[in-house]
Design a protein around this motif. Structure first.
Motif, PDB file in Angstrom:
ATOM      1  N   ALA A 120       6.750  -0.408  11.106  1.00 17.75           N
ATOM      2  CA  ALA A 120       6.085  -0.712   9.836  1.00 17.75           C
ATOM      3  C   ALA A 120       6.302  -2.173   9.451  1.00 17.75           C
ATOM      4  CB  ALA A 120       6.623   0.217   8.746  1.00 17.75           C
ATOM      5  N   TYR A 121       7.508  -2.680   9.721  1.00 16.88           N
ATOM      6  CA  TYR A 121       7.836  -4.088   9.466  1.00 16.88           C
ATOM      7  C   TYR A 121       6.930  -4.996  10.296  1.00 16.88           C
ATOM      8  CZ  TYR A 121      10.804  -8.347   9.534  1.00 16.88           C
ATOM      9  OH  TYR A 121      11.292  -9.628   9.439  1.00 16.88           O
ATOM     10  N   PRO A 123      15.538 -19.596   0.148  1.00 11.87           N
ATOM     11  CA  PRO A 123      14.993 -18.804   1.253  1.00 11.87           C
ATOM     12  C   PRO A 123      16.009 -17.800   1.802  1.00 11.87           C
ATOM     13  CG  PRO A 123      15.715 -20.926   2.079  1.00 11.87           C
ATOM     14  CD  PRO A 123      16.004 -20.919   0.608  1.00 11.87           C
ATOM     15  N   TYR A 124      15.495 -16.662   2.244  1.00  8.64           N
ATOM     16  CA  TYR A 124      16.316 -15.629   2.881  1.00  8.64           C
ATOM     17  C   TYR A 124      15.565 -15.113   4.112  1.00  8.64           C
ATOM     18  CZ  TYR A 124      18.741 -15.481  -1.630  1.00  8.64           C
ATOM     19  OH  TYR A 124      19.436 -15.819  -2.763  1.00  8.64           O
ATOM     20  N   TYR A 125      16.323 -14.557   5.056  1.00 11.54           N
ATOM     21  CA  TYR A 125      15.709 -13.870   6.178  1.00 11.54           C
ATOM     22  C   TYR A 125      15.616 -12.385   5.831  1.00 11.54           C
ATOM     23  CZ  TYR A 125      16.656 -18.089   8.889  1.00 11.54           C
ATOM     24  OH  TYR A 125      16.701 -19.381   9.337  1.00 11.54           O
ATOM     25  N   LEU A 126      14.422 -11.833   5.965  1.00  7.22           N
ATOM     26  CA  LEU A 126      14.200 -10.413   5.701  1.00  7.22           C
ATOM     27  C   LEU A 126      14.021  -9.726   7.050  1.00  7.22           C
ATOM     28  CD1 LEU A 126      13.821  -8.500   3.204  1.00  7.22           C
ATOM     29  CD2 LEU A 126      11.370  -8.660   3.646  1.00  7.22           C
ATOM     30  N   THR A 127      14.957  -8.875   7.418  1.00  7.33           N
ATOM     31  CA  THR A 127      14.939  -8.238   8.737  1.00  7.33           C
ATOM     32  C   THR A 127      14.733  -6.734   8.602  1.00  7.33           C
ATOM     33  OG1 THR A 127      17.338  -7.865   8.790  1.00  7.33           O
ATOM     34  CG2 THR A 127      16.556  -9.991   9.586  1.00  7.33           C
ATOM     35  N   PRO A 128      14.218  -6.091   9.654  1.00  3.27           N
ATOM     36  CA  PRO A 128      13.954  -4.643   9.565  1.00  3.27           C
ATOM     37  C   PRO A 128      15.169  -3.807   9.915  1.00  3.27           C
ATOM     38  CG  PRO A 128      13.172  -5.482  11.665  1.00  3.27           C
ATOM     39  CD  PRO A 128      13.722  -6.670  10.922  1.00  3.27           C
ATOM     40  N   ASP A 129      15.226  -2.624   9.342  1.00  2.00           N
ATOM     41  CA  ASP A 129      16.182  -1.612   9.780  1.00  2.00           C
ATOM     42  C   ASP A 129      15.628  -1.012  11.076  1.00  2.00           C
ATOM     43  OD1 ASP A 129      16.952   1.496   9.725  1.00  2.00           O
ATOM     44  OD2 ASP A 129      18.524   0.348   8.695  1.00  2.00           O
ATOM     45  N   LYS A 130      16.494  -0.500  11.919  1.00  5.00           N
ATOM     46  CA  LYS A 130      16.058   0.049  13.209  1.00  5.00           C
ATOM     47  C   LYS A 130      14.996   1.133  13.035  1.00  5.00           C
ATOM     48  CE  LYS A 130      20.334  -0.950  15.711  1.00  5.00           C
ATOM     49  NZ  LYS A 130      21.510  -0.390  16.425  1.00  5.00           N
ATOM     50  N   MET A 131      15.085   1.893  11.951  1.00  2.33           N
ATOM     51  CA  MET A 131      14.149   2.998  11.732  1.00  2.33           C
ATOM     52  C   MET A 131      12.799   2.518  11.215  1.00  2.33           C
ATOM     53  SD  MET A 131      15.859   5.594  12.691  1.00  2.33           S
ATOM     54  CE  MET A 131      14.847   6.933  12.081  1.00  2.33           C
ATOM     55  N   GLY A 132      12.703   1.251  10.798  1.00  4.35           N
ATOM     56  CA  GLY A 132      11.458   0.784  10.202  1.00  4.35           C
ATOM     57  C   GLY A 132      10.828  -0.395  10.909  1.00  4.35           C
ATOM     58  N   THR A 133      11.173  -0.608  12.179  1.00  7.45           N
ATOM     59  CA  THR A 133      10.699  -1.786  12.901  1.00  7.45           C
ATOM     60  C   THR A 133       9.179  -1.820  13.036  1.00  7.45           C
ATOM     61  OG1 THR A 133      12.754  -1.800  14.165  1.00  7.45           O
ATOM     62  CG2 THR A 133      10.965  -3.132  15.009  1.00  7.45           C
ATOM     63  N   GLY A 143       9.997 -12.621  12.607  1.00 10.35           N
ATOM     64  CA  GLY A 143      10.384 -11.928  11.383  1.00 10.35           C
ATOM     65  C   GLY A 143       9.654 -12.404  10.142  1.00 10.35           C
ATOM     66  N   LEU A 144      10.308 -12.193   9.003  1.00 13.52           N
ATOM     67  CA  LEU A 144       9.765 -12.580   7.700  1.00 13.52           C
ATOM     68  C   LEU A 144      10.782 -13.419   6.952  1.00 13.52           C
ATOM     69  CD1 LEU A 144       8.286  -9.153   6.499  1.00 13.52           C
ATOM     70  CD2 LEU A 144       6.976 -11.106   7.354  1.00 13.52           C
ATOM     71  N   ILE A 145      10.295 -14.439   6.269  1.00  7.29           N
ATOM     72  CA  ILE A 145      11.137 -15.225   5.370  1.00  7.29           C
ATOM     73  C   ILE A 145      10.777 -14.833   3.938  1.00  7.29           C
ATOM     74  CG2 ILE A 145      11.580 -17.529   4.430  1.00  7.29           C
ATOM     75  CD1 ILE A 145      11.442 -18.639   7.199  1.00  7.29           C
ATOM     76  N   GLY A 149       0.850  -1.189   0.000  1.00  2.00           N
ATOM     77  CA  GLY A 149       0.000   0.000   0.000  1.00  2.00           C
ATOM     78  C   GLY A 149       0.881   1.232   0.000  1.00  2.00           C
ATOM     79  N   GLU A 150       0.646   2.117   0.943  1.00  2.00           N
ATOM     80  CA  GLU A 150       1.461   3.327   1.073  1.00  2.00           C
ATOM     81  C   GLU A 150       2.450   3.227   2.232  1.00  2.00           C
ATOM     82  OE1 GLU A 150       1.441   5.781  -1.161  1.00  2.00           O
ATOM     83  OE2 GLU A 150       0.018   4.512  -2.241  1.00  2.00           O
ATOM     84  N   VAL A 151       2.597   2.032   2.783  1.00  2.00           N
ATOM     85  CA  VAL A 151       3.505   1.814   3.912  1.00  2.00           C
ATOM     86  C   VAL A 151       4.837   1.269   3.400  1.00  2.00           C
ATOM     87  CG1 VAL A 151       3.857   0.602   6.105  1.00  2.00           C
ATOM     88  CG2 VAL A 151       1.550   1.333   5.426  1.00  2.00           C
ATOM     89  N   THR A 152       5.933   1.891   3.817  1.00  2.00           N
ATOM     90  CA  THR A 152       7.268   1.471   3.385  1.00  2.00           C
ATOM     91  C   THR A 152       8.157   1.257   4.605  1.00  2.00           C
ATOM     92  OG1 THR A 152       7.045   2.753   1.351  1.00  2.00           O
ATOM     93  CG2 THR A 152       9.272   2.064   1.966  1.00  2.00           C
ATOM     94  N   ALA A 153       8.892   0.132   4.594  1.00  2.00           N
ATOM     95  CA  ALA A 153       9.797  -0.173   5.701  1.00  2.00           C
ATOM     96  C   ALA A 153      11.170  -0.531   5.150  1.00  2.00           C
ATOM     97  CB  ALA A 153       9.258  -1.334   6.536  1.00  2.00           C
ATOM     98  N   PRO A 154      12.254   0.060   5.674  1.00  2.00           N
ATOM     99  CA  PRO A 154      13.609  -0.322   5.248  1.00  2.00           C
ATOM    100  C   PRO A 154      13.944  -1.708   5.788  1.00  2.00           C
ATOM    101  CG  PRO A 154      13.707   1.304   7.016  1.00  2.00           C
ATOM    102  CD  PRO A 154      12.268   1.152   6.668  1.00  2.00           C
ATOM    103  N   VAL A 155      14.526  -2.559   4.927  1.00  2.00           N
ATOM    104  CA  VAL A 155      14.806  -3.953   5.303  1.00  2.00           C
ATOM    105  C   VAL A 155      16.167  -4.392   4.771  1.00  2.00           C
ATOM    106  CG1 VAL A 155      12.392  -4.733   5.465  1.00  2.00           C
ATOM    107  CG2 VAL A 155      13.559  -4.744   3.244  1.00  2.00           C
ATOM    108  N   ALA A 156      16.625  -5.521   5.275  1.00  2.00           N
ATOM    109  CA  ALA A 156      17.873  -6.126   4.803  1.00  2.00           C
ATOM    110  C   ALA A 156      17.634  -7.613   4.586  1.00  2.00           C
ATOM    111  CB  ALA A 156      18.983  -5.911   5.827  1.00  2.00           C
TER     112      ALA A 156
END
Length: 294
Positions: free
Chosen positions: A126-127, A114-124, A162-164, A16-23
């Motif tokens: 929204a993640y 498969p990968y682990y998708l983790t949040p950046d500290k600034m986007g926890t 988290g998210l896979i 949607g309009e929600v964005t979260a920085p991830v690694a």
């Protein structure tokens, strides 16, 4: 397994309009496997790989190596590295969620890596919103972005905290199941054989736990290396016996714990029962004979 210290990719996930920085971190690794080098059997020295011209036999330096698409009879369309790079899609490093689907909506054959998708500290926050929302609705997300120079379709699933993110194979990369199984004959299993198979499956029901399964090949390699160092030889293993069609029912019975007694035992049991019967009849007739004699 600990998550790698360095991310393979950094970007954003957007729904949607929600964005979260991830690694993105690799979820699997082969670094713990036993690996081999190619060595010269005569000298024991490691062999160095070298690219040579197939016609002249002369070495080709790295700066002279380019990509080539074969047409026919050793004719190639040659592409320089810059030309190949120009085909890489432009990317803003954003995993855009295209749709939310039920978790079992994709056949497992399309799963790639498969990968682990983790949040950046600034986007926890929204993640966590995406993660918890998918958990509550019991859905997964289909997203797309450019990963490792290619446009990739990615399946996002909530897992633990988290998210896979699992990359998916494209349709042209997956072989047709119908084509793969076309030579399997149509056989209908029914009656006792089917009931026994269902019984065995029922008694073997369980749950998957990865730590219960060993990589026997790795263990065998470790034993082989140890034996070679100690000057010993490993015993050869016998090949497993394949169940034949005419032995299948008996194999199922044995698997279900219904072991059939040998034919010879039946004959002995029959003779013993007959002898026991004669003895009993003789004992029952003895009192009458004694009364007549009296």
């Amino acid at each position: 397994m600990a998550v790698a210290a360095r991310a393979l990719w950094k970007g954003y996930v957007r729904f949607g309009e929600v964005t979260a920085p991830v690694a993105l971190y690799t979820a699997t690794s082969t670094s713990e496997r036993i690996s081999f080098h190619t060595v010269n059997k005569e000298t024991g020295n490691r062999v160095r790989r070298e690219f040579v011209d197939s016609a002249t036999g002369k070495p080709v330096e790295k700066e002279d190596q380019v990509k080539g698409y074969e047409l026919d009879n050793d004719r190639y369309v040659v592409l320089d590295p810059e030309e190949v790079a120009s085909a890489v899609p432009e990317s803003d490093k954003t995993l855009r969620v295209q749709a939310f689907i039920t978790c079992d909506d994709i056949e497992k054959v399309y799963f790639d890596k498969p990968y682990y998708l983790t949040p950046d500290k600034m986007g926890t926050e929204a993640y966590a919103l995406l993660r918890d929302g998918m958990q509550k609705k019991n859905v997964a997300a289909i997203a797309q972005t450019v990963l490792f120079r290619r446009m990739r379709t990615v399946l996002l699933r909530a897992h633990d905290k988290g998210l896979i993110a699992t990359t998916l194979n494209f349709d042209y990369e997956v072989r047709s199941a119908k084509e793969a199984f076309k030579d399997i004959p149509d056989i209908k299993i029914e009656g006792e054989m089917l009931e026994l198979a269902k019984h065995i499956i029922g008694t073997k029901k369980g749950t998957f736990s990865a730590d219960e399964f060993d990589d026997r090949y790795e263990a065998a390699l470790a034993e082989l290396i140890k034996a070679k160092l100690e000057g010993k030889a490993l015993p050869k293993r016998a090949a497993p016996k394949v169940s034949k069609a005419n032995d299948l029912l008996e194999a199922l019975r044995q698997s279900a714990g219904m072991k059939k007694p040998p034919a010879a035992s039946k004959k002995r049991t029959g003779k013993a029962a007959a002898a026991q019967g004669k003895k009993k009849a003789a004992e029952e007739g003895a009192p009458a004979q004694r009364r007549r004699a009296g």
